[in-house]
Motif scaffolding. Sequence first.
Motif, PDB file in Angstrom:
ATOM      1  N   TRP A  86       0.801  -1.219   0.000  1.00  0.00           N
ATOM      2  CA  TRP A  86       0.000   0.000   0.000  1.00  0.00           C
ATOM      3  C   TRP A  86       0.837   1.275   0.000  1.00  0.00           C
ATOM      4  CZ3 TRP A  86      -3.699  -1.637  -2.329  1.00  0.00           C
ATOM      5  CH2 TRP A  86      -4.413  -2.774  -1.967  1.00  0.00           C
ATOM      6  N   HIS A 126      -7.517   5.777  -0.234  1.00  0.00           N
ATOM      7  CA  HIS A 126      -6.903   4.453  -0.130  1.00  0.00           C
ATOM      8  C   HIS A 126      -7.430   3.566  -1.245  1.00  0.00           C
ATOM      9  CE1 HIS A 126     -10.525   2.455   1.416  1.00  0.00           C
ATOM     10  NE2 HIS A 126     -10.727   3.571   2.101  1.00  0.00           N
ATOM     11  N   ASN A 178      -8.104  -2.062  -0.006  1.00  0.00           N
ATOM     12  CA  ASN A 178      -7.541  -1.901   1.339  1.00  0.00           C
ATOM     13  C   ASN A 178      -8.672  -1.644   2.344  1.00  0.00           C
ATOM     14  OD1 ASN A 178      -6.104  -1.261   3.631  1.00  0.00           O
ATOM     15  ND2 ASN A 178      -4.678   0.112   2.597  1.00  0.00           N
ATOM     16  N   SER A 185      -8.021   0.283   5.678  1.00  0.00           N
ATOM     17  CA  SER A 185      -7.983   1.744   5.623  1.00  0.00           C
ATOM     18  C   SER A 185      -9.387   2.342   5.597  1.00  0.00           C
ATOM     19  CB  SER A 185      -7.168   2.227   4.434  1.00  0.00           C
ATOM     20  OG  SER A 185      -5.794   2.173   4.744  1.00  0.00           O
ATOM     21  N   TYR A 231       0.246   1.957  -6.644  1.00  0.00           N
ATOM     22  CA  TYR A 231       0.713   1.460  -5.349  1.00  0.00           C
ATOM     23  C   TYR A 231       1.963   0.604  -5.520  1.00  0.00           C
ATOM     24  CZ  TYR A 231      -3.258   3.426  -2.925  1.00  0.00           C
ATOM     25  OH  TYR A 231      -4.154   4.309  -2.362  1.00  0.00           O
ATOM     26  N   GLU A 241      -9.334   4.224  -6.092  1.00  0.00           N
ATOM     27  CA  GLU A 241      -9.262   4.604  -4.683  1.00  0.00           C
ATOM     28  C   GLU A 241     -10.617   5.087  -4.202  1.00  0.00           C
ATOM     29  OE1 GLU A 241      -5.108   6.296  -3.402  1.00  0.00           O
ATOM     30  OE2 GLU A 241      -5.967   7.537  -4.991  1.00  0.00           O
TER      31      GLU A 241
END
Length: 182
Positions: A36, A130, A134, A137, A158, A166
């Motif tokens: 990440w 993020h 993920n 997050s 990333y 994202e």
Amino acid sequence: MEPPELTPGPLGMRPWRDDDVDALFAAQQDPVARLWSGTGGVSSRADAVALLATLRTDADRASWAVVDGATGELLGSVSVHSIDPRQGDAQIGYWTAPPARGRGVAPTAVDAACRWAFDALPVERIELCHAVENAASARVAEKAGFTYEGRLRRSFRYGDGVKHDELLWARLDDDPAPSLPG
């Protein structure tokens, strides 16, 4: 910019120091941190020294080492960055070392950094982005008082070298502060 020391709950948040280089290097060897990261992580001690220099000297960044308040052990990092006084905006980024995950370290540190930024800087909006994949997050963003605003398509490359979609979250200076334990 050098931020002040903060003590949210059982955590300490302090400016990064030269003697943090080995702990930073070790924490950045974690595969999750490398994935990440926008750079693919820190692959050498020299990279860790360079990262520390960035964390300590960028004029539009306030970065903290997040440590255990009792032992001083490095648990993670949080940075308010891309500070734009003209627009009143900033972004926030963070990571946690594997032993600190799932203990509320990231939401607590992110909240403390936001509170400081809203009080100390000409900032009224802080964004958090993020990768869609993920999920941890997303939990941090929600717990730290951010509001989900949308999806950015193929917006950031990333550590795996792939541009990921994202999720965009934001916290405004007049949003209600989260209720976090500790």
